[in-house]
Design a protein around this motif. Structure first.
Motif, PDB file in Angstrom:
ATOM      1  N   LYS A  19       0.832  -1.198   0.000  1.00 54.33           N
ATOM      2  CA  LYS A  19       0.000   0.000   0.000  1.00 54.33           C
ATOM      3  C   LYS A  19       0.869   1.250   0.000  1.00 54.33           C
ATOM      4  CE  LYS A  19      -3.452   2.311   2.851  1.00 54.33           C
ATOM      5  NZ  LYS A  19      -4.219   2.252   4.098  1.00 54.33           N
ATOM      6  N   GLU A  20       1.964   1.224   0.756  1.00 53.56           N
ATOM      7  CA  GLU A  20       2.851   2.385   0.840  1.00 53.56           C
ATOM      8  C   GLU A  20       3.473   2.720  -0.520  1.00 53.56           C
ATOM      9  OE1 GLU A  20       1.988   0.769   4.648  1.00 53.56           O
ATOM     10  OE2 GLU A  20       3.017  -0.263   3.017  1.00 53.56           O
ATOM     11  N   LEU A  25       3.510   6.298  -5.289  1.00 51.96           N
ATOM     12  CA  LEU A  25       3.500   6.481  -6.747  1.00 51.96           C
ATOM     13  C   LEU A  25       2.145   6.957  -7.258  1.00 51.96           C
ATOM     14  CD1 LEU A  25       5.517   3.317  -7.809  1.00 51.96           C
ATOM     15  CD2 LEU A  25       6.292   5.687  -7.820  1.00 51.96           C
ATOM     16  N   HIS A  26       1.210   7.209  -6.345  1.00 50.58           N
ATOM     17  CA  HIS A  26      -0.144   7.644  -6.703  1.00 50.58           C
ATOM     18  C   HIS A  26      -0.801   6.651  -7.663  1.00 50.58           C
ATOM     19  CE1 HIS A  26       0.869  11.347  -4.680  1.00 50.58           C
ATOM     20  NE2 HIS A  26       1.938  11.455  -5.448  1.00 50.58           N
ATOM     21  N   LEU A  27      -0.679   5.359  -7.346  1.00 51.65           N
ATOM     22  CA  LEU A  27      -1.273   4.298  -8.147  1.00 51.65           C
ATOM     23  C   LEU A  27      -2.498   3.733  -7.453  1.00 51.65           C
ATOM     24  CD1 LEU A  27       1.880   2.301  -9.314  1.00 51.65           C
ATOM     25  CD2 LEU A  27       0.338   3.625 -10.754  1.00 51.65           C
ATOM     26  N   SER A  28      -3.420   3.224  -8.242  1.00 51.59           N
ATOM     27  CA  SER A  28      -4.607   2.554  -7.726  1.00 51.59           C
ATOM     28  C   SER A  28      -4.788   1.243  -8.468  1.00 51.59           C
ATOM     29  CB  SER A  28      -5.854   3.416  -7.953  1.00 51.59           C
ATOM     30  OG  SER A  28      -5.739   4.637  -7.284  1.00 51.59           O
ATOM     31  N   VAL A  29      -5.566   0.351  -7.885  1.00 53.76           N
ATOM     32  CA  VAL A  29      -5.877  -0.913  -8.551  1.00 53.76           C
ATOM     33  C   VAL A  29      -6.505  -0.599  -9.904  1.00 53.76           C
ATOM     34  CG1 VAL A  29      -7.313  -2.983  -8.442  1.00 53.76           C
ATOM     35  CG2 VAL A  29      -6.157  -2.170  -6.393  1.00 53.76           C
ATOM     36  N   GLY A  30      -6.014  -1.251 -10.940  1.00 52.93           N
ATOM     37  CA  GLY A  30      -6.526  -1.032 -12.288  1.00 52.93           C
ATOM     38  C   GLY A  30      -5.694  -0.073 -13.120  1.00 52.93           C
ATOM     39  N   ASP A  31      -4.781   0.678 -12.487  1.00 56.95           N
ATOM     40  CA  ASP A  31      -3.907   1.576 -13.246  1.00 56.95           C
ATOM     41  C   ASP A  31      -2.942   0.760 -14.099  1.00 56.95           C
ATOM     42  OD1 ASP A  31      -5.101   3.736 -12.064  1.00 56.95           O
ATOM     43  OD2 ASP A  31      -3.416   4.244 -10.761  1.00 56.95           O
ATOM     44  N   LYS A  32      -2.524   1.337 -15.207  1.00 62.57           N
ATOM     45  CA  LYS A  32      -1.574   0.672 -16.093  1.00 62.57           C
ATOM     46  C   LYS A  32      -0.142   1.027 -15.711  1.00 62.57           C
ATOM     47  CE  LYS A  32      -4.689   0.648 -20.020  1.00 62.57           C
ATOM     48  NZ  LYS A  32      -4.911   1.102 -21.396  1.00 62.57           N
ATOM     49  N   ILE A  44       9.351  -1.138 -13.077  1.00 59.23           N
ATOM     50  CA  ILE A  44       7.908  -0.934 -13.183  1.00 59.23           C
ATOM     51  C   ILE A  44       7.651   0.564 -13.091  1.00 59.23           C
ATOM     52  CG2 ILE A  44       5.654  -1.431 -12.173  1.00 59.23           C
ATOM     53  CD1 ILE A  44       6.923  -3.919 -10.876  1.00 59.23           C
ATOM     54  N   LYS A  45       7.096   1.139 -14.163  1.00 64.85           N
ATOM     55  CA  LYS A  45       6.838   2.577 -14.207  1.00 64.85           C
ATOM     56  C   LYS A  45       5.355   2.827 -14.441  1.00 64.85           C
ATOM     57  CE  LYS A  45      11.177   4.157 -16.295  1.00 64.85           C
ATOM     58  NZ  LYS A  45      11.718   4.875 -17.460  1.00 64.85           N
ATOM     59  N   PRO A  46       4.777   3.756 -13.701  1.00 61.87           N
ATOM     60  CA  PRO A  46       3.375   4.111 -13.949  1.00 61.87           C
ATOM     61  C   PRO A  46       3.209   4.706 -15.336  1.00 61.87           C
ATOM     62  CG  PRO A  46       4.159   5.048 -11.875  1.00 61.87           C
ATOM     63  CD  PRO A  46       5.352   4.500 -12.586  1.00 61.87           C
ATOM     64  N   ILE A  47       2.115   4.393 -15.990  1.00 64.91           N
ATOM     65  CA  ILE A  47       1.763   5.014 -17.265  1.00 64.91           C
ATOM     66  C   ILE A  47       0.781   6.121 -16.932  1.00 64.91           C
ATOM     67  CG2 ILE A  47       0.621   4.711 -19.492  1.00 64.91           C
ATOM     68  CD1 ILE A  47       1.624   1.817 -19.469  1.00 64.91           C
ATOM     69  N   ARG A  48       1.169   7.329 -17.185  1.00 67.62           N
ATOM     70  CA  ARG A  48       0.336   8.485 -16.856  1.00 67.62           C
ATOM     71  C   ARG A  48      -0.433   8.919 -18.100  1.00 67.62           C
ATOM     72  NH1 ARG A  48       0.509   7.766 -11.638  1.00 67.62           N
ATOM     73  NH2 ARG A  48       2.553   8.077 -10.718  1.00 67.62           N
ATOM     74  N   ASP A  49      -1.644   8.417 -18.245  1.00 67.99           N
ATOM     75  CA  ASP A  49      -2.508   8.842 -19.344  1.00 67.99           C
ATOM     76  C   ASP A  49      -2.988  10.255 -19.063  1.00 67.99           C
ATOM     77  OD1 ASP A  49      -2.320   6.412 -20.667  1.00 67.99           O
ATOM     78  OD2 ASP A  49      -4.071   5.572 -19.663  1.00 67.99           O
ATOM     79  N   ALA A  50      -3.062  11.031 -20.104  1.00 65.00           N
ATOM     80  CA  ALA A  50      -3.602  12.381 -19.941  1.00 65.00           C
ATOM     81  C   ALA A  50      -5.089  12.251 -19.642  1.00 65.00           C
ATOM     82  CB  ALA A  50      -3.372  13.194 -21.208  1.00 65.00           C
ATOM     83  N   LYS A  51      -5.488  12.718 -18.473  1.00 72.90           N
ATOM     84  CA  LYS A  51      -6.895  12.637 -18.092  1.00 72.90           C
ATOM     85  C   LYS A  51      -7.609  13.893 -18.548  1.00 72.90           C
ATOM     86  CE  LYS A  51      -6.142   9.591 -14.220  1.00 72.90           C
ATOM     87  NZ  LYS A  51      -6.283   9.345 -12.795  1.00 72.90           N
TER      88      LYS A  51
END
Length: 82
Positions: A19-20, A25-32, A44-51
């Protein structure tokens, strides 16, 4: 640093993330995420889609001036068909 164990999930393998780490990394379940190997390390790098940010006022202004809402009321009870 965190120690983790690779586990078997059905026909796949999985790695749990604390969880930490998710919060940092400001990630949630379901993020790519992007996963690749670099110098014998798993990266492992977060994919930041433009919201898309919506402006409610701008959306309301798109409603036609002659638009009227319609509601349907019925006293039917039981065996309704939707």
């Amino acid at each position: 640093m965190m120690t983790a164990m690779i586990s078997k999930w059905g026909n796949s393998q999985g790695l749990r993330v604390s969880k930490e780490i998710m919060e940092s990394l400001h990630l949630s379940v379901g993020d790519k995420v992007d996963v690749h190997v670099e110098d014998e390390k798993i990266i492992i790098k977060p994919i930041r889609d433009a919201k898309i940010k919506y402006d409610l006022s701008a959306l309301v202004n798109l409603i036609p001036q002659n638009y009227t809402s319609q509601e349907e009321f019925s006293t039917s009870m039981g065996r309704e068909e939707w």
